[in-house]
Design an enzyme around this catalytic site. Structure first.
Site, mmCIF file in Angstrom:
data_model
loop_
_atom_site.group_PDB
_atom_site.id
_atom_site.type_symbol
_atom_site.label_atom_id
_atom_site.label_comp_id
_atom_site.label_asym_id
_atom_site.label_seq_id
_atom_site.Cartn_x
_atom_site.Cartn_y
_atom_site.Cartn_z
ATOM 1 N N ASP A 184 0.537 -1.315 0.060
ATOM 2 C CA ASP A 184 0.377 -0.184 0.220
ATOM 3 C C ASP A 184 1.389 0.995 -0.226
ATOM 4 O OD1 ASP A 184 -1.013 2.328 0.822
ATOM 5 O OD2 ASP A 184 -2.863 0.905 1.686
ATOM 6 N N HIS A 185 1.559 1.801 -1.361
ATOM 7 C CA HIS A 185 2.343 2.933 -1.028
ATOM 8 C C HIS A 185 2.037 3.751 -0.571
ATOM 9 C CE1 HIS A 185 -0.783 5.378 -3.869
ATOM 10 N NE2 HIS A 185 -0.298 6.419 -3.531
ATOM 11 N N HIS A 247 -6.233 2.606 1.806
ATOM 12 C CA HIS A 247 -4.921 3.628 2.371
ATOM 13 C C HIS A 247 -5.702 3.768 3.152
ATOM 14 C CE1 HIS A 247 -3.323 3.197 -2.013
ATOM 15 N NE2 HIS A 247 -4.103 4.397 -2.358
HETATM 16 C C1 BG6 Z 1 -4.315 5.081 -6.147
HETATM 17 C C2 BG6 Z 1 -5.895 5.094 -6.481
HETATM 18 O O1 BG6 Z 1 -3.964 3.663 -4.776
HETATM 19 O O2 BG6 Z 1 -4.167 5.820 -5.414
HETATM 20 C C3 BG6 Z 1 -6.260 5.965 -7.464
HETATM 21 O O3 BG6 Z 1 -6.345 3.551 -7.562
HETATM 22 C C4 BG6 Z 1 -5.490 7.504 -6.823
HETATM 23 O O4 BG6 Z 1 -7.415 6.667 -8.022
HETATM 24 C C5 BG6 Z 1 -4.132 7.193 -6.178
HETATM 25 O O5 BG6 Z 1 -5.946 9.079 -7.655
HETATM 26 C C6 BG6 Z 1 -3.427 8.364 -5.310
HETATM 27 O O6 BG6 Z 1 -2.471 8.193 -4.722
HETATM 28 P P1 BG6 Z 1 -1.263 9.356 -4.263
HETATM 29 O O7 BG6 Z 1 0.057 9.232 -3.685
HETATM 30 O O8 BG6 Z 1 -1.282 10.271 -5.527
HETATM 31 O O9 BG6 Z 1 -2.046 10.285 -2.983
#
Ligand code: BG6
Length: 496
Positions: A184-185, A247
């Site tokens: 989960d980044h 997230h």
């Molecule tokens: C992804 C979603 O996991 O996270 C996207 O699938 C979203 O819809 C993105 O735009 C948001 O990531 P970050 O790091 O730009 O907030």
């Protein structure tokens, strides 16, 4: 590396030409190379469908670095050394024989005859989730998996608890659970890791970290972008599955979990999963009072006219997929009983902002009321993006001799300012490094994924049963007004 970490000698990236690989993964691997954090020797093998010769492939990787947030790290000499690690294999992931061709790209270690049988390869699947199981099985059938291999997969893992279980079982038939890294980044973001340091490396917060002192918690991830370009995918997903299941629930776990006994993967993940198990179910009976679904209509974004969700390229004229969701989550345990955790996320909102706001209880009595001063409750604000920052708001006396005037002042603990030399890293750098180090503390265990889906599945079933359709909101706003009412019903308002 952790002391016991088996050495890895190659990373094979499936989906090597895809969007995530271009924007995040190659630039992150390059940054790790620049910082001397990749093992030696260590091959980086791109695998994708297109047939590309070596020169074209190296050029593509160069371009992806140059157009990324890590472009400033680029220099020709360093890239020349980095490109010595690169190889490319054209693979049809639907065909087991084609996957087996990866063997020929793996260099044997010094003195060995055959690269394929030395193990220690990381397989990163930056592909559609429907391919996770088939690729894992094909790798296994080709003899590419051994006890030192690792596999990295990314959300979406399934679309509900049942399908997540299927994907996890297919992967589990080829890889042991401790070899599976589910990313989960958001957990790679510096401010998120700082939240753990803030909670568990400072003694002052723990006595306050519970329902006695905390009034409410808000976790809000707003995006200004719409879904243009990936409408069909998004329409089968929606904001709850796309963002909350992963997230936002992960952030909630980090805020709500008990102090783990150590910073080892099992200790951290045991505490996180307990939080997920303690989430009070949302069903048809309370979905209307605990959730709000929204869908954006035409409006403005960054001063420009923006189309509505149903007018985006590739859209169907009718869809009841939510592009916004707000949820009042409740955690049924001693620490958090009675404290609402408001979750909110959406596309085409006023601006891009991700933050966790922890609002403490108001002072029990205002001795300054007689001079007209109102007191705001203290709030600990952890901003993840666009800037990374932690602030604690305190009431302060404004300087002056005549009368006492109070103001709310944020005490800043800005990561950038405290450590001027630190470069802002792509979250994937940290995640990739943890995979190399065999440290899965910030990766999701199978039971976490399935527990998160169970809670989310209940909400989706509740929406269906109660017939709750998304409410419209204009692009460029904070979502439907019902989301304001959701917090107001409990005497709260959204932190903005
Ligand atoms: C992804 C979603 O996991 O996270 C996207 O699938 C979203 O819809 C993105 O735009 C948001 O990531 P970050 O790091 O730009 O907030």
């Amino acid at each position: 590396m952790t002391d016991t970490a088996p050495p890895c000698r190659a990373l094979v990236l499936f989906g090597a030409t895809g969007d995530l690989a271009k924007r995040m993964l190659w630039p992150s691997l390059y940054a790790l190379h620049c910082d001397g954090l990749l093992p030696e020797p260590f091959q980086l093998i791109g695998a994708a469908k297109s047939a590309l010769d070596h020169g074209t492939w190296v050029e593509r990787v160069r371009e992806s670095i140059l157009s990324s947030a890590n472009a400033k790290l680029f220099d020709e000499a360093t890239f020349a050394a980095f490109s010595g690690r690169l190889a490319y294999v054209s693979v049809d992931v639907q065909s087991a024989e084609s996957v087996a061709a990866i063997k020929s790209a793996l260099k044997p270690a010094d003195g060995a005859q055959d690269g394929a049988h030395q193990g220690g390869v990381i397989f990163y699947l930056s592909t559609g989730p429907q391919l996770f199981g088939p690729i894992a099985l094909a790798l296994n059938a080709a003899g590419l998996v051994d006890t030192r291999s690792r596999i990295v997969i990314e959300k979406p893992i399934g679309t509900d608890a049942r399908t997540a279980n299927e994907v996890n079982s297919a992967i589990g038939s080829a890889f042991a659970e401790n070899q599976v890294f589910r990313i989960d980044h958001y957990l790679g973001k510096e401010a998120v890791q700082n939240l753990l340091a803030l909670r568990f490396a400072n003694a002052i917060f723990e006595p306050l970290w519970n329902a006695n002192a905390i009034e409410q918690v808000q976790i809000s991830v707003s995006e200004s972008v719409g879904v243009d370009g990936r409408w069909p995918f998004y329409d089968s997903t929606g904001a709850l599955r796309d963002m909350v299941q992963s997230h936002l629930l992960q952030l909630l776990c980090l805020v709500a979990m008990e102090p783990p006994a150590s910073f080892t993967p099992s200790a951290v993940r045991n505490e996180k999963v307990k939080v997920l198990w303690s989430l009070r179910p949302i069903t048809a009976a309370n979905a209307a009072t605990h959730t709000v679904r929204g869908q954006y209509t035409a409006g403005h974004s960054a001063g420009e006219p923006a189309k509505g969700y149903l007018e985006e390229t590739g859209a169907r004229p009718a869809s009841d997929t939510e592009t916004f969701v707000a949820v009042k989550a409740e955690i049924d345990n001693w620490r958090w009983a009675g404290v609402p955790f408001y979750l909110r996320t959406g596309k085409r909102m006023t601006r891009r902002s991700s933050e966790i706001a922890i609002q403490f209880k108001a002072a029990p009595y205002n001795i300054f009321a007689g001079i007209g001063a109102t007191l705001s409750p203290n709030t600990l604000l952890i901003k993840l993006q666009p800037e990374e920052m932690i602030t604690l708001t305190l009431m302060h006396k404004k300087p002056g001799m005549n009368e006492v005037k109070l103001a709310e002042v944020p005490l800043n603990l800005s990561v950038g300012e405290a450590f001027e030399t630190s470069r802002r890293r792509i979250a994937y750098e940290r995640m990739l490094l943890d995979v190399l180090r065999d440290n899965s503390a910030l990766f999701l265990r199978r039971d976490e994924i399935e527990a998160a889906w169970q809670w989310v599945d209940g909400i989706i079933a509740g929406w269906k049963e109660a017939g709750l359709a998304p409410k419209p909101y204009s692009a460029g706003t904070w979502g439907p007004s019902a989301a304001i009412a959701l917090a107001e019903r409990n005497g709260h308002s959204w932190h903005e």
